[in-house]
Design a protein around this motif. Structure first.
Motif, PDB file in Angstrom:
ATOM      1  N   UNK A 350       1.105  -1.319   0.228  1.00 30.16           N
ATOM      2  CA  UNK A 350      -0.242  -0.381   0.335  1.00 30.16           C
ATOM      3  C   UNK A 350       1.148   1.640  -0.039  1.00 30.16           C
ATOM      4  N   UNK A 351       2.316   1.028   0.697  1.00 28.24           N
ATOM      5  CA  UNK A 351       2.908   2.445   0.765  1.00 28.24           C
ATOM      6  C   UNK A 351       3.445   2.384  -0.575  1.00 28.24           C
ATOM      7  N   UNK A 352       3.842   1.757  -1.173  1.00 32.33           N
ATOM      8  CA  UNK A 352       4.533   1.651  -3.291  1.00 32.33           C
ATOM      9  C   UNK A 352       2.875   2.414  -4.123  1.00 32.33           C
ATOM     10  N   UNK A 353       1.879   2.318  -3.617  1.00 32.29           N
ATOM     11  CA  UNK A 353       0.993   3.060  -4.031  1.00 32.29           C
ATOM     12  C   UNK A 353       0.396   4.403  -3.616  1.00 32.29           C
ATOM     13  N   UNK A 354       0.774   4.792  -2.630  1.00 32.74           N
ATOM     14  CA  UNK A 354       0.901   6.003  -2.090  1.00 32.74           C
ATOM     15  C   UNK A 354       2.206   6.623  -2.500  1.00 32.74           C
ATOM     16  N   UNK A 355       3.272   6.113  -2.827  1.00 31.72           N
ATOM     17  CA  UNK A 355       4.304   6.700  -3.518  1.00 31.72           C
ATOM     18  C   UNK A 355       3.871   7.295  -5.066  1.00 31.72           C
ATOM     19  N   UNK A 356       3.358   6.160  -5.929  1.00 31.21           N
ATOM     20  CA  UNK A 356       2.474   6.494  -6.627  1.00 31.21           C
ATOM     21  C   UNK A 356       1.508   7.927  -7.136  1.00 31.21           C
ATOM     22  N   UNK A 357       1.091   7.410  -6.022  1.00 32.20           N
ATOM     23  CA  UNK A 357      -0.320   8.628  -5.647  1.00 32.20           C
ATOM     24  C   UNK A 357       1.008  10.737  -5.511  1.00 32.20           C
ATOM     25  N   UNK A 358       1.752  10.323  -4.917  1.00 37.59           N
ATOM     26  CA  UNK A 358       2.304  11.276  -4.465  1.00 37.59           C
ATOM     27  C   UNK A 358       3.362  11.855  -5.794  1.00 37.59           C
ATOM     28  N   UNK A 359       3.812  10.854  -6.531  1.00 39.25           N
ATOM     29  CA  UNK A 359       4.520  10.448  -7.338  1.00 39.25           C
ATOM     30  C   UNK A 359       3.675  11.747  -9.113  1.00 39.25           C
ATOM     31  N   UNK A 360       2.573  11.019  -8.631  1.00 40.79           N
ATOM     32  CA  UNK A 360       2.440  12.244  -9.723  1.00 40.79           C
ATOM     33  C   UNK A 360       1.008  13.690  -9.278  1.00 40.79           C
ATOM     34  N   UNK A 361       2.376  14.786 -10.083  1.00 41.62           N
ATOM     35  CA  UNK A 361       1.930  16.388  -9.455  1.00 41.62           C
ATOM     36  C   UNK A 361       1.123  16.562 -10.547  1.00 41.62           C
ATOM     37  N   UNK A 362       0.410  17.640 -10.403  1.00 40.18           N
ATOM     38  CA  UNK A 362      -0.049  18.977 -10.811  1.00 40.18           C
ATOM     39  C   UNK A 362      -1.694  18.272  -9.989  1.00 40.18           C
ATOM     40  N   UNK A 363      -2.579  19.403 -10.575  1.00 48.04           N
ATOM     41  CA  UNK A 363      -4.308  19.589  -9.822  1.00 48.04           C
ATOM     42  C   UNK A 363      -4.543  18.479 -11.241  1.00 48.04           C
TER      43      UNK A 363
END
Length: 636
Positions: A350-363
């Motif tokens: 689940x932390x890997x999914x969180x990293x993917x979420x945070x890595x997606x910059x922009x609005x």
């Protein structure tokens, strides 16, 4: 009112003035929209529930330091206020949890909640204080803005009134040179003061500007004697407006090599403010200049709209990618396991999914993105809440295990304190060790200490036992050597059949019985060798029948069992004898039945005699076996 104030304006001038008002409002709205997007970009989604109180306090201190500087922007205030609102429920949960924990401890210690008082720690109070200070600065800022706008509204209203008075005086007084000069100076002063006055509330902005421009035009229209000066001023205004048009056009051309930025738009709006404050140009140039300026501004705003369209597409792409990430973590919210290893593996996923979420910059689209972010962080929070509950239950179980292992330590230490190394105490220690292995883990901080305590007690007991048994072990080794020597003598005697006798056999047995125990590890080997030697010796005694030899061997084995040797061989022999007895009894019963049958036959004497002989031999053999069984049973 606006229509009355625009008396004396031509239809073209009124249309131009209306267009100015509309365009002013359009740019103001664009600025507001840009501010709103800027605020969105500066406020990333953060899971404040994962932060400690020290981290929350540090975050608020940074925001307070930012908005405490002079010239703070509204966007920074909105960001700080948003963070305070997001932190508030997290702090309320922390307060509730700490207070409930303190109350539970107080009730556990006193048995009642009467007299319970609770004071939050300094860090919690610090967060409350910082939150109030941020809200205070925000409220003061907006209150100041509202007061400033109200002040500016009053100033501009007064300036309009002065301009009306000036127009009235212009129409009634004598038109001499000094009057024209003083009127002109007052008029220019009003213009300068109007330009210096700041913004006002937007509902009044268009009306005031329309009234102001209408009064300005009426002033110039009413000064027939001043037409030449007015014309010169208009030509000068035309030159200045042409220069401003060129500046905006240059900004438009610069977009070929760079994207539209907020700085470019701010510069264009600043130029527009200058354009608005310039007086009218000659009528033949006024509309042309305005259209030129408007077209230049339109290029910038069209670029901004196109950029907004691209941004909107990018926002939608971000939303769809983050939606897929959210859908991937939804199953984690119902995950459950009894294994620490499995929980840690799921946490890594689940932390890997969180990293993917945070890595997606922009609005993302404002409302949809806000809702999706809320659901994503709520799902993460649910997973970690479930994980925390698992470890809380695990920790409670480990506390119980610690209590059980502490009791085992106390029991082991109690046995050690008696100083007795009896068989029962030894078995108790062994049982304690088995029970220890059956108890699960204890809290990590007690893992080594409780194990070392138990091991020390057990090791001390066995060391004590070993110290007492060392003399016994030495004696066992001596007995082993004596028995080995005796066996060698028996084996040597068995080779001389002339010297073999029952008396010597009994002497050997008596000597064997007089020797004590041997080490446990050598017991079976020496016993087997002794039985083998005795069997060989018995076989060498010539005056004994086979039956007597078998009896002698059996008695030797029985004597060994009586002397404390292993009885496993006798158990096997007992089983064999019982099996043979059963077989003989069955045979005898069958033969006796056959004799009765043959007794009715005319020529059965010979057969009958054969069966009687078999029965007699079987009975004798049966009696011998029963005698042997009795000897074995007495031994075991």
């Amino acid at each position: 009112m606006a229509q009355e104030q625009q008396e004396g304006l031509t239809s073209a001038e009124q249309e131009d003035l209306t267009q100015k008002t509309v365009d002013t409002l359009e740019i103001d709205l664009s600025n507001d929209l840009a501010d709103e997007h800027e605020h969105e970009e500066e406020t990333p989604d953060v899971d404040y529930s994962a932060l400690s109180k020290e981290q929350l306090a540090k975050l608020l201190e940074n925001e307070l330091a930012t908005i405490s500087t002079e010239g703070v922007k509204p966007g920074a205030l909105k960001k700080a206020e948003s963070i305070v609102k997001e932190i508030r429920p997290v702090l309320d949960q922390i307060k509730s949890r700490e207070k409930e924990g303190a109350l539970a401890k107080y009730i556990e210690e006193t048995g009642s909640e009467d007299g319970f008082e609770f004071k939050y720690d300094a860090e919690t109070q610090r967060i409350d204080t910082l939150s109030r200070e941020i809200r205070g600065i925000k409220n003061s800022f907006y209150q100041g803005q509202e007061k400033e706008k109200e002040k500016n509204f009053n100033v501009k209203t007064a300036l309009l009134q002065r301009l009306r008075v000036l127009l009235e005086e212009e129409g009634t007084r004598e038109q001499d040179a000094s009057g024209l000069k003083s009127s002109w100076e007052e008029f220019k002063k009003i213009q300068d003061e109007w330009k210096q006055a700041g913004n006002i509330a937007s509902p009044h902005n268009g009306t005031l500007w329309a009234t102001y421009n209408a009064l300005i035009d009426r002033y110039f229209s009413n000064r027939n004697i001043y037409f030449e000066l007015k014309e010169l001023d208009r030509r000068r205004n035309a030159e200045l407006k042409a220069e401003l048009c060129e500046k905006v056009e240059e900004l438009g051309k610069s977009l070929d090599g760079r994207p539209m930025t907020r700085e470019i738009l701010n510069e264009a709006n600043h130029i527009f403010e200058e354009y608005k404050h310039l007086g009218p140009a000659p009528k033949e140039d006024q509309e042309k200049l305005w259209q030129r300026f408007k077209e230049a501004m339109d290029i910038l705003y069209n670029a901004q709209r196109g950029q907004f369209a691209e941004q909107k597409k990018s926002m939608q792409d971000n939303y769809e990618q983050k939606l897929r990430i959210y859908e991937a973590i939804v199953p984690f919210t119902t995950y459950n396991s009894g294994s620490i290893k499995e929980w840690n593996a799921k946490t890594k996923d689940i932390m890997a999914f969180q990293d993917q979420w945070v890595a997606l910059k922009g609005m993302m689209p404002r409302e949809e993105g806000k809702e999706l972010s809320k659901k994503f962080w709520a799902a993460l929070k649910t997973f970690f809440s479930n994980k925390g509950e698992f470890f809380r239950q695990l920790e409670a179980k480990r506390e119980i295990n610690l209590d059980q292992k502490t009791k085992l330590c106390e029991e082991a230490e109690g046995i050690l304190a008696t100083g007795e190394d009896s068989a029962s105490n030894t078995q108790k220690i062994i049982d304690l060790q088995k029970r220890w292995k059956g108890i699960g883990q204890v809290p990590e901080k007690y893992k080594d200490s409780i194990y070392d305590r138990f091991k020390a007690a057990c090791d001390a007991y066995f060391e004590q036992k070993r110290a007492k048994n060392r003399e016994t072990e030495d004696e066992f080794e001596t007995n082993l050597k004596r028995k080995t020597d005796l066996i060698e003598r028996i084996e040597a005697a068995a080779k001389d059949k002339d010297q073999s006798s029952l008396n010597l056999l009994n002497a050997f047995k008596s000597e064997w019985s007089s020797i004590g125990f041997v080490p446990k590890k050598d017991m079976q080997t020496i016993q087997k060798r002794y039985i083998s030697a005795i069997n060989t010796y018995v076989g060498a005694i010539g005056q004994l029948s086979n039956k007597e030899k078998e009896q002698a061997v059996l008695e030797s084995e029985v004597e060994m069992v009586r002397d404390g040797e292993s009885s496993r061989g006798l158990y096997r022999k007992e089983s064999d004898i019982r099996r043979k007895i059963t077989q003989l009894e069955n045979d005898i019963a069958l033969w006796q039945n056959n004799i009765e049958f043959f007794a009715k036959s005319k020529s059965a004497d010979r057969v009958k005699a054969e069966f009687e002989r078999k029965i007699t031999n079987a009975v004798n053999q049966l009696n011998d076996l029963k005698h042997q069984l009795t000897i074995i049973q007495e031994a075991i």
